[in-house]
Design a protein around this motif. Structure first.
Motif, PDB file in Angstrom:
ATOM      1  N   VAL A  70      72.746  -0.983 -14.652  1.00 28.77           N
ATOM      2  CA  VAL A  70      72.058   0.314 -14.726  1.00 28.77           C
ATOM      3  C   VAL A  70      73.010   1.384 -15.248  1.00 28.77           C
ATOM      4  CG1 VAL A  70      70.996   2.157 -13.372  1.00 28.77           C
ATOM      5  CG2 VAL A  70      70.407  -0.236 -12.898  1.00 28.77           C
ATOM      6  N   ALA A  71      74.253   1.377 -14.762  1.00 35.53           N
ATOM      7  CA  ALA A  71      75.241   2.371 -15.197  1.00 35.53           C
ATOM      8  C   ALA A  71      75.623   2.178 -16.658  1.00 35.53           C
ATOM      9  CB  ALA A  71      76.483   2.293 -14.310  1.00 35.53           C
ATOM     10  N   LEU A  72      75.542   0.934 -17.149  1.00 36.22           N
ATOM     11  CA  LEU A  72      75.908   0.653 -18.541  1.00 36.22           C
ATOM     12  C   LEU A  72      74.882   1.231 -19.503  1.00 36.22           C
ATOM     13  CD1 LEU A  72      78.029  -0.791 -20.275  1.00 36.22           C
ATOM     14  CD2 LEU A  72      76.608  -2.855 -20.131  1.00 36.22           C
ATOM     15  N   ARG A  73      73.616   1.242 -19.096  1.00 32.67           N
ATOM     16  CA  ARG A  73      72.521   1.843 -19.881  1.00 32.67           C
ATOM     17  C   ARG A  73      72.417   1.250 -21.287  1.00 32.67           C
ATOM     18  NH1 ARG A  73      73.521   8.264 -18.363  1.00 32.67           N
ATOM     19  NH2 ARG A  73      73.159   8.044 -16.113  1.00 32.67           N
ATOM     20  N   GLY A  74      72.610  -0.043 -21.367  1.00 27.77           N
ATOM     21  CA  GLY A  74      72.443  -0.713 -22.653  1.00 27.77           C
ATOM     22  C   GLY A  74      73.582  -0.515 -23.634  1.00 27.77           C
ATOM     23  N   ARG A  75      74.644   0.144 -23.224  1.00 25.41           N
ATOM     24  CA  ARG A  75      75.774   0.396 -24.138  1.00 25.41           C
ATOM     25  C   ARG A  75      76.702  -0.818 -24.157  1.00 25.41           C
ATOM     26  NH1 ARG A  75      77.903   5.773 -21.442  1.00 25.41           N
ATOM     27  NH2 ARG A  75      77.340   4.513 -19.628  1.00 25.41           N
ATOM     28  N   TRP A  76      76.226  -1.927 -24.713  1.00 22.68           N
ATOM     29  CA  TRP A  76      76.994  -3.170 -24.692  1.00 22.68           C
ATOM     30  C   TRP A  76      78.263  -3.065 -25.522  1.00 22.68           C
ATOM     31  CZ3 TRP A  76      75.658  -6.272 -20.976  1.00 22.68           C
ATOM     32  CH2 TRP A  76      74.338  -6.250 -20.520  1.00 22.68           C
ATOM     33  N   SER A  77      78.249  -2.215 -26.532  1.00 23.24           N
ATOM     34  CA  SER A  77      79.462  -2.046 -27.353  1.00 23.24           C
ATOM     35  C   SER A  77      80.607  -1.508 -26.506  1.00 23.24           C
ATOM     36  CB  SER A  77      79.181  -1.096 -28.522  1.00 23.24           C
ATOM     37  OG  SER A  77      78.774   0.187 -28.051  1.00 23.24           O
ATOM     38  N   LEU A  78      80.281  -0.665 -25.530  1.00 21.97           N
ATOM     39  CA  LEU A  78      81.308  -0.114 -24.640  1.00 21.97           C
ATOM     40  C   LEU A  78      81.972  -1.242 -23.853  1.00 21.97           C
ATOM     41  CD1 LEU A  78      82.636   2.439 -23.444  1.00 21.97           C
ATOM     42  CD2 LEU A  78      80.792   2.477 -21.739  1.00 21.97           C
ATOM     43  N   LEU A  79      81.172  -2.203 -23.428  1.00 24.57           N
ATOM     44  CA  LEU A  79      81.709  -3.335 -22.679  1.00 24.57           C
ATOM     45  C   LEU A  79      82.518  -4.247 -23.590  1.00 24.57           C
ATOM     46  CD1 LEU A  79      81.656  -4.405 -19.782  1.00 24.57           C
ATOM     47  CD2 LEU A  79      79.681  -5.798 -20.405  1.00 24.57           C
ATOM     48  N   ASP A  81      84.120  -3.371 -26.326  1.00 27.56           N
ATOM     49  CA  ASP A  81      85.368  -2.698 -26.701  1.00 27.56           C
ATOM     50  C   ASP A  81      86.412  -2.747 -25.585  1.00 27.56           C
ATOM     51  OD1 ASP A  81      84.198  -2.068 -29.108  1.00 27.56           O
ATOM     52  OD2 ASP A  81      83.643  -0.025 -28.524  1.00 27.56           O
ATOM     53  N   ASN A  82      85.953  -2.877 -24.348  1.00 28.92           N
ATOM     54  CA  ASN A  82      86.873  -2.879 -23.212  1.00 28.92           C
ATOM     55  C   ASN A  82      86.910  -4.229 -22.498  1.00 28.92           C
ATOM     56  OD1 ASN A  82      87.735   0.122 -22.832  1.00 28.92           O
ATOM     57  ND2 ASN A  82      85.526   0.218 -23.166  1.00 28.92           N
ATOM     58  N   ALA A  83      86.576  -5.289 -23.252  1.00 24.24           N
ATOM     59  CA  ALA A  83      86.559  -6.630 -22.656  1.00 24.24           C
ATOM     60  C   ALA A  83      87.931  -7.009 -22.104  1.00 24.24           C
ATOM     61  CB  ALA A  83      86.109  -7.650 -23.702  1.00 24.24           C
ATOM     62  N   GLY A  84      88.982  -6.607 -22.809  1.00 24.31           N
ATOM     63  CA  GLY A  84      90.338  -6.938 -22.348  1.00 24.31           C
ATOM     64  C   GLY A  84      90.674  -6.265 -21.026  1.00 24.31           C
ATOM     65  N   VAL A  85      90.278  -4.997 -20.894  1.00 20.51           N
ATOM     66  CA  VAL A  85      90.557  -4.253 -19.666  1.00 20.51           C
ATOM     67  C   VAL A  85      89.792  -4.856 -18.486  1.00 20.51           C
ATOM     68  CG1 VAL A  85      90.343  -2.023 -18.510  1.00 20.51           C
ATOM     69  CG2 VAL A  85      91.014  -2.126 -20.914  1.00 20.51           C
ATOM     70  N   VAL A  86      88.512  -5.158 -18.713  1.00 20.43           N
ATOM     71  CA  VAL A  86      87.693  -5.741 -17.653  1.00 20.43           C
ATOM     72  C   VAL A  86      88.236  -7.098 -17.240  1.00 20.43           C
ATOM     73  CG1 VAL A  86      85.394  -6.595 -17.063  1.00 20.43           C
ATOM     74  CG2 VAL A  86      85.634  -4.476 -18.366  1.00 20.43           C
ATOM     75  N   SER A 189      90.301   6.768 -19.571  1.00 22.50           N
ATOM     76  CA  SER A 189      90.362   6.792 -21.032  1.00 22.50           C
ATOM     77  C   SER A 189      89.514   5.689 -21.665  1.00 22.50           C
ATOM     78  CB  SER A 189      91.816   6.645 -21.498  1.00 22.50           C
ATOM     79  OG  SER A 189      92.355   5.387 -21.124  1.00 22.50           O
ATOM     80  N   PHE A 190      89.192   4.646 -20.886  1.00 27.20           N
ATOM     81  CA  PHE A 190      88.395   3.561 -21.443  1.00 27.20           C
ATOM     82  C   PHE A 190      86.923   3.934 -21.570  1.00 27.20           C
ATOM     83  CE2 PHE A 190      91.782   1.496 -18.810  1.00 27.20           C
ATOM     84  CZ  PHE A 190      92.581   1.111 -19.877  1.00 27.20           C
ATOM     85  N   ALA A 199      81.670  -4.072 -11.402  1.00 24.28           N
ATOM     86  CA  ALA A 199      80.817  -5.236 -11.627  1.00 24.28           C
ATOM     87  C   ALA A 199      81.483  -6.222 -12.580  1.00 24.28           C
ATOM     88  CB  ALA A 199      79.466  -4.792 -12.184  1.00 24.28           C
ATOM     89  N   GLY A 200      82.030  -5.702 -13.680  1.00 24.36           N
ATOM     90  CA  GLY A 200      82.683  -6.580 -14.650  1.00 24.36           C
ATOM     91  C   GLY A 200      83.865  -7.311 -14.060  1.00 24.36           C
ATOM     92  N   GLY A 201      84.690  -6.586 -13.304  1.00 23.56           N
ATOM     93  CA  GLY A 201      85.856  -7.210 -12.687  1.00 23.56           C
ATOM     94  C   GLY A 201      85.470  -8.282 -11.681  1.00 23.56           C
ATOM     95  N   LEU A 202      84.446  -8.022 -10.890  1.00 22.08           N
ATOM     96  CA  LEU A 202      84.006  -8.995  -9.893  1.00 22.08           C
ATOM     97  C   LEU A 202      83.406 -10.236 -10.561  1.00 22.08           C
ATOM     98  CD1 LEU A 202      82.437  -6.522  -7.312  1.00 22.08           C
ATOM     99  CD2 LEU A 202      84.400  -8.015  -6.901  1.00 22.08           C
ATOM    100  N   VAL A 203      82.663 -10.045 -11.640  1.00 23.63           N
ATOM    101  CA  VAL A 203      82.106 -11.192 -12.361  1.00 23.63           C
ATOM    102  C   VAL A 203      83.226 -12.030 -12.977  1.00 23.63           C
ATOM    103  CG1 VAL A 203      80.738 -11.881 -14.374  1.00 23.63           C
ATOM    104  CG2 VAL A 203      79.873 -10.129 -12.822  1.00 23.63           C
ATOM    105  N   VAL A 204      84.182 -11.372 -13.618  1.00 23.38           N
ATOM    106  CA  VAL A 204      85.317 -12.089 -14.209  1.00 23.38           C
ATOM    107  C   VAL A 204      86.091 -12.844 -13.128  1.00 23.38           C
ATOM    108  CG1 VAL A 204      87.567 -11.813 -15.323  1.00 23.38           C
ATOM    109  CG2 VAL A 204      85.592 -10.571 -16.195  1.00 23.38           C
TER     110      VAL A 204
END
Length: 322
Positions: A70-79, A81-86, A189-190, A199-204
């Motif tokens: 819900v917080a991502l709001r469909g902005r998959w590019s944001l995820l 771009d920050n795949a390494g950080v997550v 900054s990310f 959520a991303g960190g817990l899934v990873v």
């Protein structure tokens, strides 16, 4: 007149941000603080640290993921771009920190393990100094020293408790994970919303731990034997649910929210309250009674946190020279 009004508005907003940040940080510390005592009840019945962490992280991932989407709001590019950080957050701050801590608890007492893990705030100060030029001032250093002294009293390490070399090494690994948690959580900054990062960190973390378990690299053992605590015997699933919901889902989301408002350095020192909370829960759940020395140590931790908060306003930024 307009300038004075604007300054007052900015000051009020900063005060609210600080207050809510401290509230989230305390909630996170209390939530994280009960994890060691809850896990000990399962470890004593034959559960392996890997199994406890996998269930804990997996359950938290299921709970937080819908809110993250819900917080991502469909902005998959944001995820993307920050795949390494997550990924780094999931590896170090989630899977690494929890597995190393529970492994340390399996070899040594909860208190010394936490003392070693919570040298993380000092590591954060050093990292922010070396990486970003945030040189700590005298007030911050004094607050840090007072907090460390308080931790030594809270954990009562001079009472003759024996330290396991293996346990110490696992606790040092947990320290690296905890320091990573504070630094990454506080970095805005990310552009990742706190719930998305959690959520991303817990899934990873769940995927990594699950993969290691399937490959046989991570020992997995579990059972249905009731867990024994000072308050009595409870079904094996009760501490598991508490570990997943309270000490992971709630703890990580409130911790990230605190880091965004307080900054990594202040958030890491407020999180020292987790140690005080852990001693309290160990008292309630494991019959490890704190003495007056430990209570005095808790007061010193609080004083140190106040000192660090005051010093946070006078950070000296060292500009690199070329």
């Amino acid at each position: 007149m307009a300038s004075v009004t604007h300054d007052a508005t900015v000051s009020a907003a900063a005060g609210r941000r600080l207050a809510t940040g401290l509230g989230f940080a305390v909630a996170s510390a209390l939530s994280f603080g009960m994890s060691g005592s809850l896990a000990r009840g399962l470890l004593d019945t034959g559960w392996s640290p890997g199994a406890v962490v996998l269930v804990r992280v997996g359950m938290a991932a299921l709970l937080v993921l819908p809110f993250g989407l819900v917080a991502l709001r469909g902005r998959w590019s944001l995820l993307r771009d920050n795949a390494g950080v997550v990924t780094l957050y999931g590896l170090l701050a989630v899977a690494g920190a929890q597995f190393c801590y529970f492994s340390a608890v399996q070899h040594m007492q909860v208190a010394p393990a936490l003392l070693i893990e919570y040298t993380a705030p000092a590591a954060v100060v050093g990292w922010m100094w070396l990486r970003h030029g945030h040189r700590p001032g005298a007030v911050t250093l004094t607050g840090a020293a007072v907090s460390v002294a308080g931790l030594v009293l809270v954990l009562d390490v001079f009472s003759g408790a024996e330290l396991s070399v293996v346990g110490v090494l696992w606790a040092l690994g947990a320290m690296v994970g905890a320091a990573s948690y504070f630094v990454i959580s506080a970095d805005e900054s990310f552009g990742l919303p706190p719930m998305v990062l959690a959520a991303g960190g817990l899934v990873v973390g769940t995927v990594v731990l699950g993969t290691l378990a399937v490959l046989g690299v991570l020992p997995m053992s579990a059972g249905t034997t009731p867990a024994q605590y000072a308050v009595g015997e409870v079904s094996w699933w009760v501490p598991l649910v508490a570990l997943g919901v309270v000490t992971a889902a709630i703890a990580y989301t409130t911790g990230i929210a605190a880091g965004r408002r307080l900054g990594s350095r202040l958030a890491s020192f407020v999180a020292l309250l987790e140690v005080v909370a852990a001693v309290g829960f160990a008292w309630l759940l494991l019959h490890e009674l704190p003495g007056w020395v430990q209570l005095a140590g808790g007061l010193l931790v609080l004083v140190g946190v106040v000192g660090v908060q005051a010093g946070e306003r006078t950070v000296v930024r060292v500009e690199p020279t070329i």
